[in-house]
Structure formats: C-alpha cells, structure tokens
Design a protein around this motif. Sequence first.
Motif, short mmCIF file in Angstrom:
data_model
loop_
_atom_site.label_atom_id
_atom_site.label_comp_id
_atom_site.label_asym_id
_atom_site.label_seq_id
_atom_site.Cartn_x
_atom_site.Cartn_y
_atom_site.Cartn_z
N UNK A 131 -12.85 99.01 25.55
CA UNK A 131 -13.86 98.50 24.62
C UNK A 131 -13.21 97.80 23.44
N UNK A 132 -13.94 97.74 22.33
CA UNK A 132 -13.44 97.07 21.12
C UNK A 132 -12.20 97.80 20.62
N UNK A 133 -11.12 97.04 20.42
CA UNK A 133 -9.84 97.65 20.08
C UNK A 133 -9.58 97.67 18.57
N UNK A 134 -10.25 96.79 17.85
CA UNK A 134 -10.00 96.66 16.42
C UNK A 134 -11.29 96.92 15.66
N UNK A 135 -11.20 97.60 14.54
CA UNK A 135 -12.41 97.81 13.74
C UNK A 135 -12.04 97.84 12.26
N UNK A 136 -13.07 97.63 11.42
CA UNK A 136 -12.87 97.74 9.98
C UNK A 136 -12.38 96.48 9.31
N UNK A 137 -12.22 95.39 10.06
CA UNK A 137 -11.80 94.13 9.45
C UNK A 137 -12.87 93.07 9.73
N UNK A 138 -12.96 92.03 8.87
CA UNK A 138 -13.97 90.99 9.09
C UNK A 138 -13.89 90.40 10.50
N UNK A 139 -15.07 90.23 11.11
CA UNK A 139 -15.16 89.69 12.46
C UNK A 139 -15.27 90.74 13.54
N UNK A 140 -15.30 92.02 13.14
CA UNK A 140 -15.42 93.10 14.13
C UNK A 140 -16.78 93.78 14.02
N UNK A 141 -17.29 94.31 15.14
CA UNK A 141 -18.54 95.07 15.08
C UNK A 141 -18.34 96.30 14.20
N UNK A 142 -19.30 96.54 13.30
CA UNK A 142 -19.15 97.64 12.36
C UNK A 142 -20.26 98.68 12.51
N UNK A 143 -21.38 98.32 13.16
CA UNK A 143 -22.51 99.26 13.29
C UNK A 143 -23.44 98.74 14.36
N UNK A 144 -24.17 99.65 14.98
CA UNK A 144 -25.18 99.31 15.99
C UNK A 144 -26.44 100.11 15.69
N UNK A 145 -27.59 99.43 15.72
CA UNK A 145 -28.83 100.07 15.30
C UNK A 145 -29.98 99.61 16.18
N UNK A 146 -30.75 100.57 16.67
CA UNK A 146 -31.95 100.24 17.43
C UNK A 146 -33.10 99.96 16.48
N UNK A 147 -33.66 98.76 16.57
CA UNK A 147 -34.84 98.40 15.79
C UNK A 147 -36.04 98.58 16.71
N UNK A 148 -36.95 99.48 16.32
CA UNK A 148 -38.06 99.84 17.20
C UNK A 148 -39.31 100.08 16.35
N UNK A 149 -40.44 100.31 17.01
CA UNK A 149 -41.68 100.48 16.25
C UNK A 149 -41.66 101.79 15.47
N UNK A 150 -41.38 102.89 16.17
CA UNK A 150 -41.23 104.17 15.48
C UNK A 150 -40.21 105.01 16.26
#
Length: 258
Positions: A131-150
Amino acid sequence: MTEAAARRVPGAPCWVSLIVHGLATTQEFYGRLFGWEFSPGPDELGPYVRALLQGKEVAGIGQLPPDRHLPIAWTTYLASDDADATAEAVRSCGGTVAVGPLDAGRAGRLAIVSDPGGAVFGVWQAAEHLGTVLKGVPGTPVWNELVTRETASVAKFYQVVFGFEAEAVVSADFDYQTLHLEGRPVAALHGVGNALQRDRGPHWMTYFEVADTDESAARVVELGGHVLQPPRDTPSGRLATVADPEGAVFTIQRSVGG
C-alpha cells in the motif's frame, strides 16, 4: 515524516486509486499539483500507473476502457488478510461486491465493494504491494472519511465487517463517528443529512496533505480543476474540497502541526 511499509491492520486504509478516461492528462494534473512522479504497473487490470513521492508509492491511477462510463472518483482501499472472506462478509452484512475478488498480478488480491448505503470502497489483500509507503508529507493521503446521510445505520456494517471500534462525537448538530483499530483512529464516518449531494450519494473521501491549502486550491483551478468548498479552518487543519478536471472530488488539508 514516517514510512508506512509494514502490513496494515485489517480494516485500516492502505491505498487510494483513481480510474479515469485520460490517463496522461490526469498524471499531468496530479504531477503538477502534488509533485508526483509515476511508474507503470501492474497492468493486469488495464493501463495503470503508481504515483511516487521521493521514489515511494503513494497512490494509483488507472485508465477506463473507452466504452465504460463509470463515475470518476477516488477509491479508498481497506486492508484485509483475506479478500474473499471480507467480500463474503460485505455481502452477508447487506453490502454489494461489484468486482472480484481477483488477483492483481503479484501485487495482491482485491475486490471493489459498496456498503449498504452504496458508498464504494476497495478491499486489498497485500502480497508484494503493501500500500501507501510514505505518509505525513505534502502529496500523501492523510485521512479517509465516509460521507453519508447518517452514520448510525452504516456504522454497524463497518464494525462487523472490519472489527472497528466506533467513537461518536456527542453533538446535537454533528453526526460524526471516528473508527478505531487497536486503539488508534484510522478513518471516520460523517453524516451530513440533506447536505448529501443526490448525484453523488454516500462516498468515501480521500484527504491529501498539502503545504499550503490556499495555494494548492488556487493551483487546482490553474490546472483545470474546481474548488467545491473554499479553504476553511477546522480542528484538524485548514481544508478545501476540490475536484480534478475529470470531476474526481478530494480534500486537501494542511494538518494542524503540519
């Protein structure tokens, strides 16, 4: 800055990918926005490249067949030790399996599924590709969030399928649950009620770290994209929601302390 090459705890977001019509033009957009470079493969599922920062893999971009007209959207992949078992759990808990499970060469095994509300996400059983090997620097995924009705109705699905512990924000006007694994927050569910766009429906949102949210939002527009929600301050950092030229929506964030 930390590297994240270890195998992920099942359920943890481990990868994000985007399937588009114009692979070359999309590479140009993200290359200029995030400083990504690209390497080919694996191409078992059609033309595909991996985005690199500092030579390390951070995301994937593939190309749709010309006759396919699917929504263009970033897909969050959640880790699994057994993609087939996870796909079966998705089905038995009211979700849908759209693709797979199938092998992606020696990289791993994947499925594309949706939760009972229709939000699409991927399941990734890592082999050579963790998976993603690098984190915490600009250009990397930092969070994932489900946007839903409730969140109440769908939280149980993710808890049962992946073993998340959910921690709700207690607020009369804010429907938000953080998903934890081994005591650590890894993702969230955000209920937005009638603010949920009907043409999109429930969806997973990828957040990318940037050095300057305002500069990056302006850059998105210069490169042919759109700003959907202008830069705003939140407890987690300064955010803007944007879309690339093909309409894939994502959030850029300068994290607090980033």
